[in-house]
Every structure is written in C-alpha cells, then in structure tokens.
Scaffold this motif. Structure first.
Motif, PDB file in Angstrom:
ATOM      1  N   ASN A  87      22.545  -1.799  -3.584  1.00 38.50           N
ATOM      2  CA  ASN A  87      22.832  -0.449  -3.104  1.00 38.50           C
ATOM      3  C   ASN A  87      21.808  -0.088  -2.033  1.00 38.50           C
ATOM      4  OD1 ASN A  87      20.860  -0.338  -5.343  1.00 38.50           O
ATOM      5  ND2 ASN A  87      20.936   1.878  -5.049  1.00 38.50           N
ATOM      6  N   HIS A  88      22.118   0.923  -1.240  1.00 37.41           N
ATOM      7  CA  HIS A  88      21.298   1.203  -0.045  1.00 37.41           C
ATOM      8  C   HIS A  88      20.993   2.690   0.037  1.00 37.41           C
ATOM      9  CE1 HIS A  88      19.429   0.498   3.672  1.00 37.41           C
ATOM     10  NE2 HIS A  88      20.461   0.542   4.493  1.00 37.41           N
ATOM     11  N   THR A  89      19.704   3.037  -0.080  1.00 41.59           N
ATOM     12  CA  THR A  89      19.302   4.438  -0.006  1.00 41.59           C
ATOM     13  C   THR A  89      18.305   4.718   1.105  1.00 41.59           C
ATOM     14  OG1 THR A  89      17.450   4.132  -1.569  1.00 41.59           O
ATOM     15  CG2 THR A  89      19.612   4.659  -2.507  1.00 41.59           C
ATOM     16  N   SER A  90      17.618   3.670   1.598  1.00 39.64           N
ATOM     17  CA  SER A  90      16.533   3.875   2.548  1.00 39.64           C
ATOM     18  C   SER A  90      16.282   2.585   3.316  1.00 39.64           C
ATOM     19  CB  SER A  90      15.264   4.287   1.784  1.00 39.64           C
ATOM     20  OG  SER A  90      14.118   4.204   2.602  1.00 39.64           O
ATOM     21  N   MET A  91      15.572   2.691   4.441  1.00 38.53           N
ATOM     22  CA  MET A  91      15.163   1.494   5.165  1.00 38.53           C
ATOM     23  C   MET A  91      13.988   0.804   4.475  1.00 38.53           C
ATOM     24  SD  MET A  91      17.335   1.137   7.491  1.00 38.53           S
ATOM     25  CE  MET A  91      16.583  -0.227   8.374  1.00 38.53           C
ATOM     26  N   VAL A  92      13.446   1.458   3.447  1.00 37.36           N
ATOM     27  CA  VAL A  92      12.317   0.873   2.724  1.00 37.36           C
ATOM     28  C   VAL A  92      12.739  -0.350   1.918  1.00 37.36           C
ATOM     29  CG1 VAL A  92      10.660   1.279   0.850  1.00 37.36           C
ATOM     30  CG2 VAL A  92      10.975   2.996   2.640  1.00 37.36           C
ATOM     31  N   GLU A  93      13.863  -0.265   1.217  1.00 37.91           N
ATOM     32  CA  GLU A  93      14.217  -1.347   0.290  1.00 37.91           C
ATOM     33  C   GLU A  93      14.429  -2.711   0.955  1.00 37.91           C
ATOM     34  OE1 GLU A  93      16.373   1.567  -0.495  1.00 37.91           O
ATOM     35  OE2 GLU A  93      18.337   0.999   0.307  1.00 37.91           O
ATOM     36  N   PRO A  94      15.102  -2.808   2.106  1.00 37.02           N
ATOM     37  CA  PRO A  94      15.200  -4.147   2.688  1.00 37.02           C
ATOM     38  C   PRO A  94      13.854  -4.690   3.120  1.00 37.02           C
ATOM     39  CG  PRO A  94      16.134  -2.505   4.180  1.00 37.02           C
ATOM     40  CD  PRO A  94      15.890  -1.825   2.878  1.00 37.02           C
ATOM     41  N   VAL A  95      12.971  -3.816   3.611  1.00 35.78           N
ATOM     42  CA  VAL A  95      11.654  -4.251   4.075  1.00 35.78           C
ATOM     43  C   VAL A  95      10.837  -4.820   2.915  1.00 35.78           C
ATOM     44  CG1 VAL A  95       9.454  -3.455   5.004  1.00 35.78           C
ATOM     45  CG2 VAL A  95      11.601  -2.705   6.058  1.00 35.78           C
ATOM     46  N   VAL A  96      10.713  -4.051   1.832  1.00 38.88           N
ATOM     47  CA  VAL A  96       9.867  -4.510   0.731  1.00 38.88           C
ATOM     48  C   VAL A  96      10.504  -5.691  -0.003  1.00 38.88           C
ATOM     49  CG1 VAL A  96       8.753  -2.270   0.429  1.00 38.88           C
ATOM     50  CG2 VAL A  96      10.834  -2.770  -0.866  1.00 38.88           C
ATOM     51  N   ILE A 144       0.826  -1.208   0.000  1.00 38.70           N
ATOM     52  CA  ILE A 144       0.000   0.000   0.000  1.00 38.70           C
ATOM     53  C   ILE A 144       0.865   1.265   0.000  1.00 38.70           C
ATOM     54  CG2 ILE A 144      -1.698   1.326   1.310  1.00 38.70           C
ATOM     55  CD1 ILE A 144      -2.708  -1.394   2.418  1.00 38.70           C
ATOM     56  N   LEU A 145       1.826   1.318   0.918  1.00 42.26           N
ATOM     57  CA  LEU A 145       2.619   2.536   1.079  1.00 42.26           C
ATOM     58  C   LEU A 145       3.761   2.645   0.076  1.00 42.26           C
ATOM     59  CD1 LEU A 145       2.940   2.766   4.976  1.00 42.26           C
ATOM     60  CD2 LEU A 145       1.286   3.894   3.475  1.00 42.26           C
ATOM     61  N   TRP A 146       4.384   1.504  -0.240  1.00 42.89           N
ATOM     62  CA  TRP A 146       5.557   1.522  -1.112  1.00 42.89           C
ATOM     63  C   TRP A 146       5.401   0.477  -2.210  1.00 42.89           C
ATOM     64  CZ3 TRP A 146       7.249  -0.028   4.183  1.00 42.89           C
ATOM     65  CH2 TRP A 146       7.281   1.065   5.044  1.00 42.89           C
ATOM     66  N   PRO A 147       4.457   0.682  -3.137  1.00 46.98           N
ATOM     67  CA  PRO A 147       4.242  -0.301  -4.197  1.00 46.98           C
ATOM     68  C   PRO A 147       5.530  -0.499  -5.006  1.00 46.98           C
ATOM     69  CG  PRO A 147       3.165   1.793  -4.714  1.00 46.98           C
ATOM     70  CD  PRO A 147       3.608   1.876  -3.294  1.00 46.98           C
ATOM     71  N   THR A 148       6.037  -1.711  -4.958  1.00 45.02           N
ATOM     72  CA  THR A 148       7.369  -2.002  -5.491  1.00 45.02           C
ATOM     73  C   THR A 148       7.290  -2.879  -6.730  1.00 45.02           C
ATOM     74  OG1 THR A 148       8.298  -1.875  -3.262  1.00 45.02           O
ATOM     75  CG2 THR A 148       9.618  -3.009  -4.930  1.00 45.02           C
TER      76      THR A 148
END
Length: 248
Positions: free
Chosen positions: A75-84, A49-53
């Motif tokens: 690569n690492h830009t945010s805590m979002v990418e590992p979660v999704v 819902i929040l981060w449609p990947t």
C-alpha cells in the motif's frame, strides 16, 4: 553503443537512459554502481535517523528475496516508504527495483537519477510493453520489483482507491511469486502525533504462488492473484493499525 545495450550489460556511460531500465543493476558501469551505492548508503543513514523503520520478521523477508526475483506489492501512503524499504533491503543484500509513474520524469534530472537508481518507469494507462518487459527481465535475473498497485499515495481513509492489477500479469510472465507487504506510520493524515517524525512499520506475508490459487487458466489466475494479494495487503495493514494505535 548509443542506441542499444549490448546483451544485458551496460558497457558505457554513453548510453540512453532506458538501457539502465532494461539491464541488471550488477551490469551497470562501475561509476554508476558506485553512485548507486553511495546514494543508497546516504539515504539509508538519513532514513535511520529521520524515519526509524521496523520491518517485522525482516530476516525471513531477506531470505525469501535474496537471489530470488519476487514481485513485492505494498500500500502507498507517502514517499517515505519506498525510500526506507528499498534502502533497507539493499543493506540486506537485496536489490529492489520500484515501478514508478512516467509522470515523474518530466524533469530531466529526475529521469536521469531515477533510472540509474534502478527505477522502472511505466506509462500508466497504456500497454507499456517496454516497462513490462523490463520488470519481467528483472524478476528473472533475481532482482525484486516493488509495485504500489493503488497507483498513487492514499492520503486518508475517505480517498477512493483504484487498484491497478498489472503486477500479477508481470509476475505470471516471470514465473515468480508475489509477496504482499503493508506499511503504517509513513504518513500522519489525521495529525495523531505530537511531532512530524515518522516511524514506519512494515509487515509482510508469505509469498503467494500461482500454483496455490484456486483458478485455472492464465486470465483467471492473474485475476485471482490480484484479489488475493491485495486482500492480504489490506489485512496486514489493518493488523498493523490495530497493533500500533495512532499509526496510519
């Protein structure tokens, strides 16, 4: 059994947290597996819902990793990418265990939670043999290990990057391949979007085997793997940026 897990199975909730790090997720006690599945499902739904990947060619990535322990670097830009990424892979039947900095464990509840969710803490800057062995064993069991070799979130293009290459040594020890992946859209440092909604796009390349590298000897092969894998990560990232203007 309070001090050590018997074999590779965690047989009781009355064990030290590191037993979860060095044991297979399938061997966790039933209550912990249920907690993990519940948390992953909730985060998966919230993430959709929040981060449609978008994971490009997701089927091929799942086929390559399902039942095959692979080292995945991103690569690492945010805590979002590992979660999704981790929850999407889990939804596809693949357990991905992230390696994270031991600094996150300064808060007891975070330590308790991260380890039961499959994380592998590492004391960066030291020869953390426990973490290295845990990651190697996970790969050999058929679990994937996710590493962010940049070591921290990269917040803009001016930030200096120091790549930590230990992932290649772990993959070599486990006799497995490395899969370069890249993400854009999980962060917006230049405020290019009208809303704060994030729409990550993740791409991956074919696995890199040590046998395919033009290098002889363990040390030369690990160095070649570090350079080759990260070159592909950044090539993937740059291609994603070119195809998705406005996503960083």
């Amino acid at each position: 059994m309070a001090d050590e897990a018997k074999g590779s199975r965690v047989r009781s909730e009355k064990v030290k947290g590191f037993d979860y790090v060095r044991s297979g997720i399938a061997d966790y006690p039933a209550p912990t597996r249920a907690l993990l599945a519940f948390c992953y499902f909730v985060v998966y739904v919230v993430g959709r819902i929040l981060w449609p990947t978008t994971i490009e060619n997701e089927g091929a990535l799942l086929a390559e990793t399902r039942g095959h322990g692979r080292m995945i670097v991103m690569n690492h830009t945010s805590m979002v990418e590992p979660v999704v990424f981790i929850t999407r892979m889990w939804r596809g039947g693949v357990f991905v265990r992230p390696i994270y900095k031991l600094d996150f464990e300064k808060v007891a509840i975070v330590r308790w939670f991260f380890r039961r969710m499959g994380g592998i803490p590492i004391d960066r800057g030291s020869a953390d043999l426990g973490a290295i062995r845990a990651a190697k064993d996970a790969l050999q069991r058929g679990e994937c290990v996710l590493v962010f070799p940049e070591g921290t979130r990269i917040k803009n293009d001016d930030q200096k990057i120091k790549v930590h290459g230990g992932f290649a040594m772990i993959a070599q020890m486990a006799k497995t391949d490395v899969i370069p992946t890249a993400v854009v859209g999980a962060a917006d440092p230049y405020h290019t979007r009208r809303t704060r909604r994030r729409t990550p796009v993740i791409a991956h390349s074919s696995p890199i085997s040590f046998a395919s590298l033009d290098a002889k000897g363990r040390k030369a092969q690990t160095s070649a793997m570090e350079q080759t894998a990260m070159s592909r990560v950044y090539a993937l990232r740059d291609d994603l940026r070119a195809r998705h203007p406005g996503l960083w």
